[in-house]
Design a protein around this motif. Structure first.
Motif, PDB file in Angstrom:
ATOM      1  N   ARG A 146       0.773  -1.268  -0.038  1.00  0.00           N
ATOM      2  CA  ARG A 146       0.033  -0.323   0.511  1.00  0.00           C
ATOM      3  C   ARG A 146       0.968   1.077   0.237  1.00  0.00           C
ATOM      4  O   ARG A 146       0.513   2.159  -0.790  1.00  0.00           O
ATOM      5  CB  ARG A 146      -0.841  -0.249   1.475  1.00  0.00           C
ATOM      6  CG  ARG A 146      -2.299   1.412   1.549  1.00  0.00           C
ATOM      7  CD  ARG A 146      -3.101   1.288   2.573  1.00  0.00           C
ATOM      8  NE  ARG A 146      -3.339  -0.426   2.626  1.00  0.00           N
ATOM      9  CZ  ARG A 146      -4.794  -0.545   3.217  1.00  0.00           C
ATOM     10  NH1 ARG A 146      -4.934   0.607   4.615  1.00  0.00           N
ATOM     11  NH2 ARG A 146      -4.490  -1.648   3.277  1.00  0.00           N
ATOM     12  N   ALA A 147       2.230   1.042   0.944  1.00  0.00           N
ATOM     13  CA  ALA A 147       3.121   2.446   1.138  1.00  0.00           C
ATOM     14  C   ALA A 147       3.853   2.283  -0.561  1.00  0.00           C
ATOM     15  O   ALA A 147       3.939   3.524  -0.934  1.00  0.00           O
ATOM     16  CB  ALA A 147       4.084   1.893   1.773  1.00  0.00           C
ATOM     17  N   TRP A 148       3.468   1.644  -0.992  1.00  0.00           N
ATOM     18  CA  TRP A 148       4.982   1.808  -1.921  1.00  0.00           C
ATOM     19  C   TRP A 148       3.978   2.120  -3.401  1.00  0.00           C
ATOM     20  O   TRP A 148       4.174   3.064  -3.806  1.00  0.00           O
ATOM     21  CB  TRP A 148       5.401   0.293  -2.577  1.00  0.00           C
ATOM     22  CG  TRP A 148       6.280   0.301  -2.235  1.00  0.00           C
ATOM     23  CD1 TRP A 148       7.310   0.464  -0.814  1.00  0.00           C
ATOM     24  CD2 TRP A 148       7.400  -0.159  -3.071  1.00  0.00           C
ATOM     25  NE1 TRP A 148       8.263  -0.100  -0.306  1.00  0.00           N
ATOM     26  CE2 TRP A 148       9.336  -0.384  -1.657  1.00  0.00           C
ATOM     27  CE3 TRP A 148       8.327  -0.243  -4.317  1.00  0.00           C
ATOM     28  CZ2 TRP A 148      10.651  -0.336  -2.144  1.00  0.00           C
ATOM     29  CZ3 TRP A 148       9.379  -0.790  -4.421  1.00  0.00           C
ATOM     30  CH2 TRP A 148      10.594  -1.118  -3.088  1.00  0.00           C
ATOM     31  N   GLU A 149       2.437   1.694  -3.520  1.00  0.00           N
ATOM     32  CA  GLU A 149       1.644   2.151  -4.246  1.00  0.00           C
ATOM     33  C   GLU A 149       1.207   3.631  -3.975  1.00  0.00           C
ATOM     34  O   GLU A 149       1.133   4.273  -4.893  1.00  0.00           O
ATOM     35  CB  GLU A 149       0.106   1.775  -4.613  1.00  0.00           C
ATOM     36  CG  GLU A 149       0.731  -0.068  -4.990  1.00  0.00           C
ATOM     37  CD  GLU A 149      -1.027  -0.851  -5.465  1.00  0.00           C
ATOM     38  OE1 GLU A 149      -2.020  -0.131  -6.017  1.00  0.00           O
ATOM     39  OE2 GLU A 149      -0.801  -2.045  -4.289  1.00  0.00           O
ATOM     40  N   ALA A 150       1.312   4.092  -2.752  1.00  0.00           N
ATOM     41  CA  ALA A 150       1.339   5.572  -2.519  1.00  0.00           C
ATOM     42  C   ALA A 150       2.550   6.658  -3.331  1.00  0.00           C
ATOM     43  O   ALA A 150       2.095   7.579  -3.684  1.00  0.00           O
ATOM     44  CB  ALA A 150       0.730   5.739  -1.384  1.00  0.00           C
ATOM     45  N   ARG A 151       3.284   5.968  -2.543  1.00  0.00           N
ATOM     46  CA  ARG A 151       4.358   6.316  -3.398  1.00  0.00           C
ATOM     47  C   ARG A 151       4.868   6.324  -4.969  1.00  0.00           C
ATOM     48  O   ARG A 151       4.859   7.472  -5.695  1.00  0.00           O
ATOM     49  CB  ARG A 151       6.209   5.851  -2.960  1.00  0.00           C
ATOM     50  CG  ARG A 151       7.019   7.222  -2.939  1.00  0.00           C
ATOM     51  CD  ARG A 151       8.265   6.571  -2.187  1.00  0.00           C
ATOM     52  NE  ARG A 151       8.791   4.994  -1.902  1.00  0.00           N
ATOM     53  CZ  ARG A 151       8.680   3.822  -1.321  1.00  0.00           C
ATOM     54  NH1 ARG A 151       7.926   4.597  -0.352  1.00  0.00           N
ATOM     55  NH2 ARG A 151       9.448   2.758  -1.503  1.00  0.00           N
ATOM     56  N   GLY A 152       4.298   6.445  -5.914  1.00  0.00           N
ATOM     57  CA  GLY A 152       4.546   5.729  -6.994  1.00  0.00           C
ATOM     58  C   GLY A 152       3.360   6.426  -7.646  1.00  0.00           C
ATOM     59  O   GLY A 152       3.646   7.615  -8.766  1.00  0.00           O
ATOM     60  N   ALA A 153       1.761   6.470  -6.475  1.00  0.00           N
ATOM     61  CA  ALA A 153       1.402   7.344  -7.105  1.00  0.00           C
ATOM     62  C   ALA A 153       1.645   8.855  -7.064  1.00  0.00           C
ATOM     63  O   ALA A 153       1.149   9.173  -8.316  1.00  0.00           O
ATOM     64  CB  ALA A 153       0.416   7.505  -6.573  1.00  0.00           C
ATOM     65  N   GLN A 154       2.369   9.429  -6.547  1.00  0.00           N
ATOM     66  CA  GLN A 154       2.781  10.419  -6.591  1.00  0.00           C
ATOM     67  C   GLN A 154       3.817  10.918  -7.473  1.00  0.00           C
ATOM     68  O   GLN A 154       4.067  11.399  -8.097  1.00  0.00           O
ATOM     69  CB  GLN A 154       3.547  11.088  -4.651  1.00  0.00           C
ATOM     70  CG  GLN A 154       2.478  10.972  -3.611  1.00  0.00           C
ATOM     71  CD  GLN A 154       3.079  11.009  -2.228  1.00  0.00           C
ATOM     72  OE1 GLN A 154       4.348  10.603  -2.149  1.00  0.00           O
ATOM     73  NE2 GLN A 154       2.644  11.819  -1.367  1.00  0.00           N
TER      74      GLN A 154
END
Length: 598
Positions: A146-154
């Motif tokens: 979840r954290a990696w996807e959020a960072r990737g979205a940014q």
């Protein structure tokens, strides 16, 4: 006129093309007690976000990314994102032994690990001292998916064109490094290109699943870590199906009833277990009910066999079948959740024709195919409209098949692997002038391929007769009272069989104590006599030199944990023979006039 072969393209381009038409439920999985859909756009967004995070972590094109997880949408997201990042995915079975998982991680030189459960990560971390950075599916910490996807979205929001910049351009580049089961020694890393998998998926879809239309409901139960189901992902996406995912084979019965699929891929082991469960449940209800279900299934099998192979069913058999359908078979099909199923697709292992006929009697055709990890995997498959039972079908378009002088199956085409990773000797042994030596023995009849055995598993008895163990094992396992069987006898006067009973069904049939452990039951004379009789009954139509003269009743099934099964459920014959060496020696030491079991 044959259809043109699919052009070469990378997997990211194939995935984008498959998801180009907006769909609300391209993937569906259970979340709690509800089935939750993922749309095509949601899937693509997650994949692009994660691909940006992978590259932001410092990975470069061609770096290996390991993936250890049970089937779920997150597995597919990580798989696709690895390709979109220009990296190579290394799928590892979550049931793989720790030493082999450690070997694969080291041998593949994985730079990143995706894993579904923190408990599994900690167990692996306690064993291995060379783990790459790990991202866990569950939880909310910085090391979670979840954290990696959020960072990737940014990152993607700031640089919208970045995901496409990372995508590979070469369809012949390495995409998947998938390790074989390793039935002997360490597993070998099979190198598959983007085109290997993309071509195989499209050619198989074009040839064998032409009636799988958009919106068809399909259910996935086989591990995505296995090349068969891994490639099926692309087949189903390209076909535009509603793709339901079974998280665990133990949940299959419930998922079938709720999803009621129109199509499903499976393996013989699952077919056998479903039939055994049907018979066990009926016998638990009552002896009369059990006998009725057994009669109905046998009647259905006889009717289907007559319709398929001839001579045509007699009026009496047609009448009995009509009654069996009305009283039992149609009800069984509905209760299993298979009332909408058009056909099963079976692969990975040999399917006995009697099992196929039993399902056909239920109104459930099984389309059988053949392939290897090294061939991405589909080589041949039957078509629903032209299904020749007893064979594994014809080569899919663009695939060549021929037999060597000794009957070994050879194949050539865009489906054949690049080679074995860091193993030029094994590659040279397997590939010759573009032809892959499969190690399987077969025959061709009007273009239809039949598999007779593994080249290295045929053994010769002391009487000079060559024995095909898979043929005998397949016959033995027709009995619902037998869960597993392995035939031995190399250099012996006759074959013997190690047999693990289906204990739940045997307990009911023989009225055994419900709490008695399997070790105690396996030593009982009535159990041994009953299982031996089952083996004799199932093999009585085989040649005299194939007859089983010794039955060794073992208390438990072969397992991955004990090293007797590969993660893809293939039996490691040498390991099993070592584990039961004393029992085998004792069996052959019994005088011929004594009991035919130990």
């Amino acid at each position: 006129m044959s259809s043109p072969l699919p052009p070469k393209e990378t997997l990211p381009r194939l995935i984008r093309r498959a998801l180009a038409t907006p769909r609300a439920d391209v993937l569906v999985e259970r979340a709690g007690d509800r089935w939750t859909p993922t749309s095509s756009q949601q899937l693509l967004d997650r994949v692009e976000n994660l691909s940006c995070a992978i590259r932001d972590a410092g990975l470069a094109s061609g770096d290996r990314v390991a993936l250890i997880a049970h089937d779920c949408i997150d597995w597919i997201v990580c798989d696709f994102a690895t390709f979109f990042a220009g990296c190579v995915v290394v799928p590892i079975f979550p049931t793989q032994a720790l030493d082999q998982t450690d070997y694969i991680l080291r041998h593949s030189e994985a730079k990143l690990l995706f894993i579904d459960r923190r408990e599994a990560l900690e167990r692996l971390r306690a064993y291995s001292t060379a783990l790459p950075p790990a991202i866990v599916f569950e939880g909310d910490g910085s090391d979670t998916l979840r954290a990696w996807e959020a960072r990737g979205a940014q990152i993607r929001a700031a640089h919208p064109d970045l995901p496409r910049a990372y995508e590979p351009d070469d369809p012949d580049a390495l995409a998947v490094l998938i390790y074989t089961s390793g039935t002997t020694g360490q597993p070998k890393g099979v190198m598959l290109s983007h085109d290997n998998i993309g071509f195989d998926a499209q050619s198989a879809l074009m040839w064998a699943m032409e009636d799988l239309g958009k919106g068809s409901v399909v259910l996935s139960v086989l591990p995505f870590s296995h090349i068969f189901e891994h490639t099926i992902i692309y087949i189903y996406l390209l076909a535009g199906t509603r793709y339901y995912i079974c998280h665990d084979p133990d949940e299959l019965a419930r998922d079938l009833r709720e999803v009621r699929p129109e199509g499903m891929t499976s393996v013989p082991r699952i077919f056998d277990r479903v039939l055994a469960a049907v018979k066990t449940q009926a016998m638990k209800e009552s002896r009369l009910r059990g006998n009725l279900v057994e009669w109905a299934l046998e009647t259905g099998r006889a009717y289907a066999h007559a319709r398929t192979f001839g001579p045509p069913p007699s009026p009496g058999l047609r009448g009995r079948y009509a009654l069996a359908k009305r009283l039992v078979l149609d009800k069984v099909r509905r209760r299993l959740g298979l009332d909408r199923l058009r056909y099963f697709t079976s692969g990975s292992a040999a399917l006995h024709v009697d099992v196929a006929m039993t399902y056909l009697g239920l109104g459930l055709p099984i389309v059988q195919g053949y392939g290897l990890t090294e061939t991405s995997p589909v080589i041949t498959v039957n078509r629903p409209s032209d299904n020749r039972y007893g064979t594994v079908g014809k080569p899919i378009p663009g695939v060549e098949v021929r037999l060597a002088d000794d009957g070994e199956i050879l194949t050539r085409g865009r489906h054949v692997m690049l080679g074995y990773y860091r193993d030029p000797e094994a590659t040279a042994e397997a590939l010759e002038d573009g032809w892959l030596h499969t190690g399987d023995i077969g025959r061709l009849d009007d273009g239809y391929l039949s598999i007779t055995d593994r080249k290295k598993e045929i053994f010769k008895t002391a009487n000079g007769k060559f024995v095909v163990p898979a043929r005998i094992e397949s016959a033995i396992k027709r009995s619902p009272f037998i869960a597993q069987a392995l035939v031995v006898g190399d250099g012996r006067p006759h074959p013997a069989a190690l047999v693990c009973p289906n204990w739940e069904l045997v307990r009911v049939q023989l009225a055994l104590p419900p709490d008695a452990p399997p070790e105690e039951l396996a030593a009982r004379d009535d159990v041994r006599e009953f299982i031996s009789a089952q083996v004799r009954r199932q093999t009585e139509d085989l040649a005299e030199f194939e007859q089983i003269r010794r039955v060794i009743v073992i208390p438990r099934e072969f397992s991955i944990e004990n090293g007797e099964l590969s993660p893809s459920m293939k039996v490691k014959r040498r390991v099993v023979e070592q584990h039961y060496a004393a029992e085998i020696e004792r069996a052959y030491g019994v005088d011929l006039h004594q009991h035919a079991y130990v």
